[in-house]
Scaffold this motif. Structure first.
Motif, PDB file in Angstrom:
ATOM      1  N   ASP A 159      55.749  31.601  17.612  1.00  0.00           N
ATOM      2  CA  ASP A 159      56.176  30.202  17.695  1.00  0.00           C
ATOM      3  C   ASP A 159      56.645  29.882  19.112  1.00  0.00           C
ATOM      4  O   ASP A 159      57.280  30.712  19.775  1.00  0.00           O
ATOM      5  N   LEU A 160      56.369  28.683  19.571  1.00  0.00           N
ATOM      6  CA  LEU A 160      56.772  28.233  20.894  1.00  0.00           C
ATOM      7  C   LEU A 160      58.260  27.903  20.886  1.00  0.00           C
ATOM      8  O   LEU A 160      58.728  27.131  20.036  1.00  0.00           O
ATOM      9  N   THR A 161      59.007  28.501  21.824  1.00  0.00           N
ATOM     10  CA  THR A 161      60.454  28.304  21.894  1.00  0.00           C
ATOM     11  C   THR A 161      60.909  28.156  23.340  1.00  0.00           C
ATOM     12  O   THR A 161      60.153  28.438  24.268  1.00  0.00           O
ATOM     13  N   ALA A 189      66.246  33.945  19.008  1.00  0.00           N
ATOM     14  CA  ALA A 189      65.110  33.348  19.704  1.00  0.00           C
ATOM     15  C   ALA A 189      65.575  32.025  20.295  1.00  0.00           C
ATOM     16  O   ALA A 189      66.633  31.514  19.938  1.00  0.00           O
ATOM     17  N   GLY A 190      64.755  31.462  21.179  1.00  0.00           N
ATOM     18  CA  GLY A 190      65.064  30.150  21.722  1.00  0.00           C
ATOM     19  C   GLY A 190      64.863  29.072  20.679  1.00  0.00           C
ATOM     20  O   GLY A 190      64.403  29.333  19.565  1.00  0.00           O
ATOM     21  N   ALA A 191      65.190  27.858  21.041  1.00  0.00           N
ATOM     22  CA  ALA A 191      65.001  26.719  20.144  1.00  0.00           C
ATOM     23  C   ALA A 191      63.512  26.409  20.024  1.00  0.00           C
ATOM     24  O   ALA A 191      62.779  26.501  21.005  1.00  0.00           O
ATOM     25  N   PRO A 192      63.053  26.031  18.830  1.00  0.00           N
ATOM     26  CA  PRO A 192      61.643  25.675  18.664  1.00  0.00           C
ATOM     27  C   PRO A 192      61.249  24.512  19.580  1.00  0.00           C
ATOM     28  O   PRO A 192      62.020  23.573  19.781  1.00  0.00           O
ATOM     29  N   LEU A 193      60.038  24.599  20.117  1.00  0.00           N
ATOM     30  CA  LEU A 193      59.477  23.538  20.952  1.00  0.00           C
ATOM     31  C   LEU A 193      58.186  23.030  20.329  1.00  0.00           C
ATOM     32  O   LEU A 193      57.443  23.804  19.730  1.00  0.00           O
ATOM     33  N   GLU A 194      57.927  21.752  20.484  1.00  0.00           N
ATOM     34  CA  GLU A 194      56.632  21.200  20.122  1.00  0.00           C
ATOM     35  C   GLU A 194      55.752  21.331  21.358  1.00  0.00           C
ATOM     36  O   GLU A 194      56.230  21.183  22.490  1.00  0.00           O
ATOM     37  N   ALA A 195      54.484  21.621  21.172  1.00  0.00           N
ATOM     38  CA  ALA A 195      53.571  21.827  22.298  1.00  0.00           C
ATOM     39  C   ALA A 195      53.604  20.648  23.262  1.00  0.00           C
ATOM     40  O   ALA A 195      53.553  20.826  24.484  1.00  0.00           O
ATOM     41  N   SER A 196      53.737  19.441  22.731  1.00  0.00           N
ATOM     42  CA  SER A 196      53.769  18.244  23.578  1.00  0.00           C
ATOM     43  C   SER A 196      54.994  18.202  24.492  1.00  0.00           C
ATOM     44  O   SER A 196      54.979  17.509  25.511  1.00  0.00           O
ATOM     45  N   GLU A 197      56.046  18.932  24.140  1.00  0.00           N
ATOM     46  CA  GLU A 197      57.267  18.910  24.948  1.00  0.00           C
ATOM     47  C   GLU A 197      57.141  19.735  26.227  1.00  0.00           C
ATOM     48  O   GLU A 197      57.892  19.518  27.179  1.00  0.00           O
ATOM     49  N   LEU A 198      56.200  20.670  26.276  1.00  0.00           N
ATOM     50  CA  LEU A 198      56.032  21.481  27.484  1.00  0.00           C
ATOM     51  C   LEU A 198      55.746  20.612  28.699  1.00  0.00           C
ATOM     52  O   LEU A 198      56.294  20.843  29.781  1.00  0.00           O
ATOM     53  N   VAL A 231      63.630  30.239  33.616  1.00  0.00           N
ATOM     54  CA  VAL A 231      62.517  29.293  33.511  1.00  0.00           C
ATOM     55  C   VAL A 231      61.446  29.631  34.538  1.00  0.00           C
ATOM     56  O   VAL A 231      60.253  29.628  34.236  1.00  0.00           O
ATOM     57  N   GLU A 232      61.874  29.934  35.744  1.00  0.00           N
ATOM     58  CA  GLU A 232      60.896  30.204  36.793  1.00  0.00           C
ATOM     59  C   GLU A 232      60.168  31.529  36.574  1.00  0.00           C
ATOM     60  O   GLU A 232      59.023  31.677  36.987  1.00  0.00           O
ATOM     61  N   ALA A 233      60.781  32.455  35.853  1.00  0.00           N
ATOM     62  CA  ALA A 233      60.120  33.736  35.549  1.00  0.00           C
ATOM     63  C   ALA A 233      59.286  33.669  34.276  1.00  0.00           C
ATOM     64  O   ALA A 233      58.207  34.251  34.203  1.00  0.00           O
ATOM     65  N   GLN A 234      59.787  32.930  33.251  1.00  0.00           N
ATOM     66  CA  GLN A 234      59.150  32.939  31.936  1.00  0.00           C
ATOM     67  C   GLN A 234      58.301  31.704  31.650  1.00  0.00           C
ATOM     68  O   GLN A 234      57.460  31.733  30.751  1.00  0.00           O
ATOM     69  N   GLY A 279      58.314  27.299  28.277  1.00  0.00           N
ATOM     70  CA  GLY A 279      58.352  27.693  26.879  1.00  0.00           C
ATOM     71  C   GLY A 279      57.749  29.076  26.747  1.00  0.00           C
ATOM     72  O   GLY A 279      56.948  29.492  27.592  1.00  0.00           O
ATOM     73  N   VAL A 280      58.175  29.797  25.729  1.00  0.00           N
ATOM     74  CA  VAL A 280      57.675  31.152  25.486  1.00  0.00           C
ATOM     75  C   VAL A 280      57.313  31.290  24.012  1.00  0.00           C
ATOM     76  O   VAL A 280      57.793  30.527  23.171  1.00  0.00           O
ATOM     77  N   LEU A 281      56.469  32.252  23.711  1.00  0.00           N
ATOM     78  CA  LEU A 281      56.155  32.547  22.321  1.00  0.00           C
ATOM     79  C   LEU A 281      57.129  33.606  21.819  1.00  0.00           C
ATOM     80  O   LEU A 281      57.306  34.646  22.465  1.00  0.00           O
TER      81      LEU A 281
END
Length: 191
Positions: free
Chosen positions: A79-81, A35-44, A66-69, A72-74
């Motif tokens: 989890d946001l990644t 999976a991708g690296a975890p992201l905090e919602a505020s980082e989006l 990035v332009e397709a997805q 951040g993705v679940l």
């Protein structure tokens, strides 16, 4: 486990050694994984606002991802990644002299953005866990691709938390870091 403020800290962060060795691992942690690296919602918001500043450092495949997805993705667990390229490499990766690095951090180092990179990447190999009561746990994640970092850390005698001083202070503050130092001293003197 050690309790500091409202956080539960794995004692391994104080006992185990770690120091990134990009010459040996070539930044494989940005390429492998499920999976991708975890992201905090505020980082989006930061990722989106600063996109034009770090985009020139990204690979064409990363830009397309990035332009397709999105920024951040679940993942499978909800989890946001970070988005991935072809299910493997982080979309925010770039390459320099055969080493995979973070395009966002490269832009930050060049003074092009205020956002350094997702805090989970900066903190790695520390992984944060949020318990149902709101407590945050700091765990040491052992991944086989980081064997060179463990060997380098042992050679240099650098505990995990000391190798990660900057991101720990970024996320939790100077007082929390000082408490980690005090906990390490206590463990050394009482074991």
């Amino acid at each position: 486990m050690i309790e500091i403020e409202d956080k539960i800290v794995s004692a391994d962060l104080l006992r185990e050694c770690f120091a990134c060795d990009l010459g040996a691992c070539r930044g494989i942690c940005c390429v492998e994984g499920n999976a991708g690296a975890p992201l905090e919602a505020s980082e989006l918001g930061d990722l989106e606002a600063e996109y034009g500043r770090y985009k020139p450092y990204m690979t064409p495949e990363g830009i397309a991802a990035v332009e397709a997805q999105g920024f951040g993705v679940l993942d499978e667990e909800g989890d946001l990644t970070t988005p991935l390229v072809a299910g493997a490499e982080c979309a925010y990766a770039c390459r320099e002299n055969g080493v995979t690095l973070c395009a966002i951090e490269r832009a930050w180092r060049d003074g092009r953005t205020e956002f350094r990179k997702p805090v989970s990447c900066h903190l790695y190999p520390i992984r944060l866990v949020r318990f149902s009561n709101g407590t945050v746990g700091l765990n040491y994640h052992r991944w086989d691709v980081c064997a060179p970092a463990r060997a380098c850390g042992r050679k240099l005698g650098v505990p995990v938390y000391k190798a990660l001083r900057e991101p720990i202070v970024r996320r939790f503050g100077e007082e929390f870091y000082a408490a980690l130092e005090a906990a390490e001293s206590y463990l050394k003197n009482n074991n």
